[in-house]
Design a protein around this motif. Structure first.
Motif, PDB file in Angstrom:
ATOM      1  N   ARG A  16      20.733  26.270 -18.009  1.00 33.16           N
ATOM      2  CA  ARG A  16      20.945  27.635 -18.522  1.00 33.16           C
ATOM      3  C   ARG A  16      19.936  28.603 -17.943  1.00 33.16           C
ATOM      4  NH1 ARG A  16      21.828  26.703 -24.050  1.00 33.16           N
ATOM      5  NH2 ARG A  16      23.835  25.697 -24.379  1.00 33.16           N
ATOM      6  N   ARG A  17      18.910  28.061 -17.283  1.00 32.46           N
ATOM      7  CA  ARG A  17      17.791  28.906 -16.894  1.00 32.46           C
ATOM      8  C   ARG A  17      18.055  29.532 -15.538  1.00 32.46           C
ATOM      9  NH1 ARG A  17      12.537  26.795 -15.495  1.00 32.46           N
ATOM     10  NH2 ARG A  17      11.348  28.650 -14.928  1.00 32.46           N
ATOM     11  N   GLN A  18      18.069  30.873 -15.504  1.00 33.17           N
ATOM     12  CA  GLN A  18      18.298  31.557 -14.240  1.00 33.17           C
ATOM     13  C   GLN A  18      16.969  31.666 -13.498  1.00 33.17           C
ATOM     14  OE1 GLN A  18      20.323  35.276 -14.552  1.00 33.17           O
ATOM     15  NE2 GLN A  18      20.622  35.430 -12.341  1.00 33.17           N
ATOM     16  N   SER A  39       3.758  30.908  -7.267  1.00 25.67           N
ATOM     17  CA  SER A  39       4.549  29.686  -7.393  1.00 25.67           C
ATOM     18  C   SER A  39       5.452  29.776  -8.605  1.00 25.67           C
ATOM     19  CB  SER A  39       3.665  28.453  -7.434  1.00 25.67           C
ATOM     20  OG  SER A  39       2.831  28.511  -8.535  1.00 25.67           O
ATOM     21  N   GLY A  40       6.613  29.145  -8.479  1.00 26.86           N
ATOM     22  CA  GLY A  40       7.588  29.188  -9.553  1.00 26.86           C
ATOM     23  C   GLY A  40       8.494  30.400  -9.501  1.00 26.86           C
ATOM     24  N   CYS A  41       8.381  31.221  -8.445  1.00 25.69           N
ATOM     25  CA  CYS A  41       9.195  32.432  -8.424  1.00 25.69           C
ATOM     26  C   CYS A  41      10.533  32.207  -7.743  1.00 25.69           C
ATOM     27  CB  CYS A  41       8.438  33.574  -7.754  1.00 25.69           C
ATOM     28  SG  CYS A  41       8.234  33.313  -6.005  1.00 25.69           S
ATOM     29  N   GLY A  42      10.804  30.963  -7.295  1.00 25.67           N
ATOM     30  CA  GLY A  42      12.149  30.684  -6.779  1.00 25.67           C
ATOM     31  C   GLY A  42      12.250  30.600  -5.270  1.00 25.67           C
ATOM     32  N   LYS A  43      11.132  30.533  -4.573  1.00 24.77           N
ATOM     33  CA  LYS A  43      11.183  30.484  -3.108  1.00 24.77           C
ATOM     34  C   LYS A  43      11.888  29.217  -2.626  1.00 24.77           C
ATOM     35  CE  LYS A  43       6.671  30.578  -2.782  1.00 24.77           C
ATOM     36  NZ  LYS A  43       6.232  30.512  -4.165  1.00 24.77           N
ATOM     37  N   SER A  44      11.436  28.080  -3.170  1.00 18.64           N
ATOM     38  CA  SER A  44      12.072  26.821  -2.748  1.00 18.64           C
ATOM     39  C   SER A  44      13.547  26.810  -3.132  1.00 18.64           C
ATOM     40  CB  SER A  44      11.385  25.627  -3.396  1.00 18.64           C
ATOM     41  OG  SER A  44      10.033  25.614  -3.056  1.00 18.64           O
ATOM     42  N   THR A  45      13.824  27.319  -4.309  1.00 16.85           N
ATOM     43  CA  THR A  45      15.216  27.333  -4.747  1.00 16.85           C
ATOM     44  C   THR A  45      16.081  28.126  -3.782  1.00 16.85           C
ATOM     45  OG1 THR A  45      14.425  27.214  -7.013  1.00 16.85           O
ATOM     46  CG2 THR A  45      16.715  27.849  -6.698  1.00 16.85           C
ATOM     47  N   PHE A  46      15.535  29.231  -3.312  1.00 18.44           N
ATOM     48  CA  PHE A  46      16.302  30.022  -2.348  1.00 18.44           C
ATOM     49  C   PHE A  46      16.594  29.204  -1.091  1.00 18.44           C
ATOM     50  CE2 PHE A  46      16.042  32.496   1.577  1.00 18.44           C
ATOM     51  CZ  PHE A  46      17.311  33.054   1.517  1.00 18.44           C
TER      52      PHE A  46
HETATM   53  N1  LIG Z   1      14.901  20.526 -10.630  1.00 17.70           N
HETATM   54  C1  LIG Z   1      14.593  21.563 -11.427  1.00 17.70           C
HETATM   55  N2  LIG Z   1      15.055  21.590 -12.694  1.00 17.70           N
HETATM   56  C2  LIG Z   1      14.764  22.624 -13.513  1.00 17.70           C
HETATM   57  N3  LIG Z   1      14.021  23.662 -13.160  1.00 17.70           N
HETATM   58  C3  LIG Z   1      13.532  23.711 -11.915  1.00 17.70           C
HETATM   59  C4  LIG Z   1      13.787  22.657 -10.979  1.00 17.70           C
HETATM   60  N4  LIG Z   1      13.175  22.957  -9.819  1.00 17.70           N
HETATM   61  C5  LIG Z   1      12.571  24.141 -10.022  1.00 17.70           C
HETATM   62  N5  LIG Z   1      12.771  24.586 -11.275  1.00 17.70           N
HETATM   63  C6  LIG Z   1      12.293  25.847 -11.839  1.00 17.70           C
HETATM   64  O1  LIG Z   1      12.795  26.899 -11.090  1.00 17.70           O
HETATM   65  C7  LIG Z   1      11.791  27.876 -10.885  1.00 17.70           C
HETATM   66  C8  LIG Z   1      11.657  28.167  -9.406  1.00 17.70           C
HETATM   67  O2  LIG Z   1      11.178  27.012  -8.766  1.00 17.70           O
HETATM   68  P1  LIG Z   1      10.862  26.975  -7.211  1.00 17.70           P
HETATM   69  O3  LIG Z   1      12.034  27.507  -6.504  1.00 17.70           O
HETATM   70  O4  LIG Z   1      10.463  25.580  -6.889  1.00 17.70           O
HETATM   71  O5  LIG Z   1       9.625  27.942  -7.091  1.00 17.70           O
HETATM   72  P2  LIG Z   1       8.609  28.129  -5.878  1.00 17.70           P
HETATM   73  O6  LIG Z   1       9.079  27.317  -4.733  1.00 17.70           O
HETATM   74  O7  LIG Z   1       8.624  29.583  -5.637  1.00 17.70           O
HETATM   75  O8  LIG Z   1       7.287  27.701  -6.376  1.00 17.70           O
HETATM   76  C9  LIG Z   1      10.508  27.340 -11.464  1.00 17.70           C
HETATM   77  O9  LIG Z   1      10.249  28.012 -12.666  1.00 17.70           O
HETATM   78  C10 LIG Z   1      10.778  25.897 -11.722  1.00 17.70           C
HETATM   79  O10 LIG Z   1      10.170  25.506 -12.906  1.00 17.70           O
END
Ligand SMILES: Nc1ncnc2c1ncn2[C@@H]1O[C@H](COP(=O)(O)OP(=O)(O)O)[C@@H](O)[C@H]1O
Ligand SMILES: [Mg+2]
Lengths: 250, 648
Positions: A16-18, A39-46
């Motif tokens: 549910r977490r955007q 960190s945690g701002c979504g860079k890896s996710t992108f």
């Molecule tokens: N597998 C996952 N399940 C749930 N939440 C995640 C997962 N991976 C990352 N997150 C959350 O998504 C957010 C963005 O993570 P991430 O993209 O890794 O950040 P960054 O690379 O900028 O440090 C973070 O708050 C992290 O806690």
């Protein structure tokens, strides 16, 4: 500069977490785009959205689109997409039971390359491109994990380059490395930019400044500012960006 | 004048030397106690081996090395040779692996890699449950379901298709070497599946993602990034399963036909070392008994070699050793001088279009391969869980009506009868099992716990490696040998107790002891060094660190290990076969024979028994199965409670 990746209203969720909100920007070809942010701002996710690794995690979801050369990646086969969009991770992850040669050849073998001369040529080119050839020329049969950390990371870059991608995603590729190995990788990135669209996530602001042409600043899942690196670092439009790049928070 | 605060501090400091002295004494005591436990265990192990050797010495003197190859077992002539039993053991175990390796690995890959995530845990649980089913239950399932099926369907089919050329000749008897191999395979599958799954899951996520990012399908990811690093763990699981198969007595004796011959075909009856012991030991005397002891000694040597080998492989994988395994290293020694295939200079780009053109062509094929692997893995899982499903169904169908009657648990066994029988119950076997397992736990849990603590917290270097291996060897010791040892040891020193509750309890405690010790050692090792060090830095004496911090930190793993040991003991037959004697009545003293669940089931299906006992045995089977489910659930829950508490 032609847009290689076009990010259109991209949002992403874990459950549910955007974690990404309505990103819009374009990554140009033959240039280095840096993504910075706390960190945690979504860079890896992108990055993981850009080669559709994000959807491999259960319970995740995306909205919006990423276009590769004008085609939505959602319409491509993930396997074909990942051959075109390579990725290098934070921790060097060579396949531990494979030799240096086989690590680089892994992607080619997946594509069905079997002939010795084709494999040799492909591995050779990738190792040269990754700037690792001289160092491993005589150790091709040694296990990939026997190399030093920096060499392992370049091995992973070679592995990604061997299938001849168009985009190279790098997720904090130097954060586990010492300064000398980091300098090598940065030099390599400078070389790669003439042939690839490179997207590099980094925590190291000086590194972003050194290697990138463009910089995107992410904060809490939103794109705060995007522009030429010089502009983002020295003439930022946003107060938030300025505070971040001058080290007032982060 | 000193302030009162200073006074407090002085008084406090004055207490330190006394506290330190006290802690030192307690620490020494603690260390002494745990050392004693390990020494006791090692002495027991040495005694076990010496006893086997001594009991078989006369036969060794008589026949020397020739015993290994002797083809006959003529009791009347006093001529004995181990050849057919050794060959039968190796043959059935090899057949078992042919069955269990693909099935177990397929199930492991499915439950660790390719099944939807929400299903994986459940699949793994069901497969692991198969490892807890007592061998006596597998034995009668084999008799009731497997033997007829082999006889009517599989064996005629093999005779028609493969025939003599492949070693399938004679009549489809159903009770033969092939069937024994299959039931051993069925029993080995859960071990392979569960341990291989652990090895697969131990491969870090980054590795998988690296492969996925290269465009690998799920199956390709498993192949290039997971199976390789998990290789030693998988190999270890296979060898461990082999060790179990080699030593299994009860299930084999039920289906192999018990004929002392070199089996001329897979479809002929034969025997194995363990099953020949069950078959002949109880009424063997004199030279035959000595020869049987030598069979036991051979069995012990084989299973010890196999178990130690398995543990060495598993340790290698657990210690996170990386790089190619020994075989690959050896193969990889051929040196490739540069890359002879390189024809063009780097960066010529002439070569890339070929690679790019391959992409779309290959994708469909790769996906088909991945899908075929999924289908195969689902089939493997089906085969892996079918026996469990089938035997549970049988137990419910035949046992539920009896087991649902409350008097079933309170009444003694009914007198044997054929028609219009009075209804009885199984209170006697239940009571016996409770008492035997209770006594065994009383001995094995404290001693095993202390031995495990010593091994993990104090033992270093060679001592640690060596005692670790001894424990490993005894975790996998064929339980029939434990029964043999206890029975004969009592026979020598206290013949009146050779078949008694106390002998049975001790046999079970020898079974449980190494399991508890190993579980303890493994659990303690999972507590990170930093936790120990921060406790030491607070001034905790060493033994308090162990008892408070370390044991507290892994309590649930200890509970799980103990529960599993109790489960093993509660379903054990072979170790009790010679040691508890046989009585249909309830407990009448520790020095008297006693009945117990698993031996009762064995007796009811094989011994002189009547239909009403068989019916009660079905009920007892159901009770045992339910007990195993409860134990495994409890073990799961207790483990889960830590997983939640672990920091991410
Ligand atoms: N597998 C996952 N399940 C749930 N939440 C995640 C997962 N991976 C990352 N997150 C959350 O998504 C957010 C963005 O993570 P991430 O993209 O890794 O950040 P960054 O690379 O900028 O440090 C973070 O708050 C992290 O806690
Ligand atoms: Mg990150």
């Amino acid at each position: 500069m032609a847009a290689k990746l076009d990010i259109r209203e991209l949002s992403a969720w874990y459950g549910r977490r955007q974690v990404l909100y309505d990103l819009r920007f374009s990554v140009p070809d033959r240039a280095v785009t840096a993504i910075i942010g706390p960190s945690g701002c979504g860079k890896s996710t992108f990055l993981r959205c850009a080669n559709r690794l994000h959807e491999e995690v259960p319970g995740t979801r995306t909205e919006g689109a990423i276009l590769l050369d004008g085609q939505p990646i959602a319409g491509l086969d993930p396997i074909a997409l990942r051959c075109r969009v390579g990725m290098v991770f934070q921790r060097p992850a060579p396949f531990p039971n494979l030799s240096v040669f086989e690590n680089v050849a892994a992607g080619l073998r997946l594509l069905g390359v079997r002939r010795r001369d084709e494999l040799d040529q492909g591995v050779y080119e990738a190792l040269v491109a990754a700037g690792l050839w001289e160092e491993v020329e005589s150790a091709l049969d040694a296990p990939g994990v026997s190399l030093s950390g920096g060499q392992q990371q370049r091995l992973c870059i070679a592995r990604a380059l061997a299938v001849h991608p168009e985009v190279l995603l790098m997720d904090e590729p130097c954060s586990a490395l010492d300064p000398i190995a980091t300098a090598r990788i940065e030099a390599l990135i400078a070389k790669l930019r003439s042939a690839y669209a490179v997207v590099i996530v980094t925590h190291n602001l000086a590194q972003a400044l050194r290697v990138s042409d463009l910089t995107a600043f992410f904060y809490l899942g939103k794109l705060v500012e995007f522009g030429s690196t010089d502009q983002v670092f020295h003439h930022s439009q946003e107060k938030l960006t300025e505070n971040y790049v001058t080290g007032r928070f982060g | 004048m000193e302030g009162s605060g200073d006074g407090e501090a002085t008084r406090f400091r004055a207490r330190i030397p006394r506290a330190v002295r006290r802690a030192r004494w307690i620490g020494l005591g603690f260390r002494g106690g745990t050392t004693a436990a390990l020494v006791a265990f090692l002495l027991l192990a040495v005694g076990f081996v010496l006893f086997l050797v001594r009991a078989s010495l006369p036969e060794i003197r008589r026949t020397g090395i020739g015993f290994l190859f002797g083809p006959h077992w003529y009791v009347t002539a006093g001529v004995y040779g181990a050849g057919p039993a050794i060959v039968g053991t190796l043959l059935t175990s090899a057949l078992a692996l042919i069955f269990a390796v693909p099935v177990g690995l397929g199930a492991a890959i499915l439950s660790a890699e390719v099944a939807p995530r929400w299903l994986r845990g459940a699949l793994a649980y069901v497969v692991e449950l198969g490892a807890m089913v007592p061998s006596v239950v597998y034995a009668f399932w084999a008799l009731v379901v497997l033997v007829p099926y082999m006889k009517r369907v599989v064996e005629p089919f093999l005779l028609r298709t493969l025939g003599v050329g492949f070693g399938f000749a004679g009549l489809p008897l159903g009770q033969d070497v092939l069937t024994a191999g299959v039931i051993l395979g069925v029993m080995a599958t859960p071990t392979i599946a569960a341990l291989s799954r652990e090895a697969l899951l131990a491969v870090p996520r980054e590795r998988r993602e690296a492969a996925r990012a290269l465009g690998a399908t799920r199956w390709e990811t498993a192949r290039i990034a997971v199976l390789g690093p998990a290789g030693p763990g998988i190999a270890g699981s296979i060898v461990l399963a082999l060790g179990r198969a080699l030593g299994e007595a009860i299930a084999v004796v039920a289906v192999i036909g018990n004929t002392y011959q070199y089996p001329p075909s897979f479809l002929s009856p034969g025997t194995t070392l363990a099953s020949w012991l069950v078959n002949g030991f109880s009424d063997a005397i004199g030279t035959q008994r000595e020869a049987l002891f030598e069979l036991g000694l051979i069995l012990f040597a084989i299973s010890m070699a196999v178990n130690v080998g398995a543990r060495l492989a598993l340790r290698r994988s657990a210690s996170g050793a990386e790089g190619p395994g020994p075989l690959r290293r050896w193969l990889g020694r051929r040196h490739r001088p540069g890359l002879p295939g390189v024809t063009a200079a780097a960066g010529s780009e002439a070569w890339w279009p070929g690679v790019i053109a391959r992409r779309p062509r290959r994708i469909l094929r790769r996906k088909v391969v991945a899908a075929v692997v999924v289908v195969l893995a689902v089939a493997a899982l089906g085969i892996a869980v079918y026996p469990l499903v089938s035997l549970s169904r049988l137990a419910v169908e035949n046992g539920a009506s009896v087991a649902l009657r409350p008097s079933f648990y309170t009444e003694p066994l009914p007198p044997p009868c054929l028609r219009n029988c009075s209804l009885g119950g199984i209170s006697a076997p239940i009571q016996g099992t409770l008492l035997l397992v209770g006594l065994a736990s009383l001995v094995a849990v404290p001693v095993g716990l202390c031995a495990g603590i010593y091994l993990s917290e104090y033992a270093r270097g060679r001592l640690r490696t060596a005692s670790g291996l001894v424990i490993d060897a005894f975790v996998g010791v064929p339980t029939i040998l434990i029964g043999l040892f206890v029975f004969s040891a009592f026979l020598q020193y206290r013949p009146d107790l050779a078949q008694s509750a106390i002998a049975g309890g001790l046999a079970l405690s020898i079974l449980m002891l190494p399991i508890v010790a190993r579980a303890t050692e493994i659990a303690l090792r999972t507590v990170p060094l930093t936790v120990r060090e921060s406790a030491l830095a607070l001034g905790f004496p060493r033994h308090r660190v162990t008892t408070r911090v370390v044991l507290g930190g892994c309590r649930s793993a200890l509970v799980t290990g103990t529960l599993l040991a109790v489960g093993r003991a509660a379903g054990e037959t072979a170790a009790l076969l010679f040691t508890v004697g046989w009585t249909p009545y309830g407990f009448s003293g520790w020095d008297q024979p006693v009945s117990a669940m698993a031996p009762f089931i064995f007796q009811a299906f094989w011994g002189d028994s009547t239909p009403n006992w068989v019916r009660d045995a079905w009920g007892a089977t159901l009770v045992l199965l339910v007990l195993m489910v409860l134990i495994s659930l409890a073990a799961r829950l207790s483990l889960r409670s830590t997983n939640v508490a672990l920091p991410e």
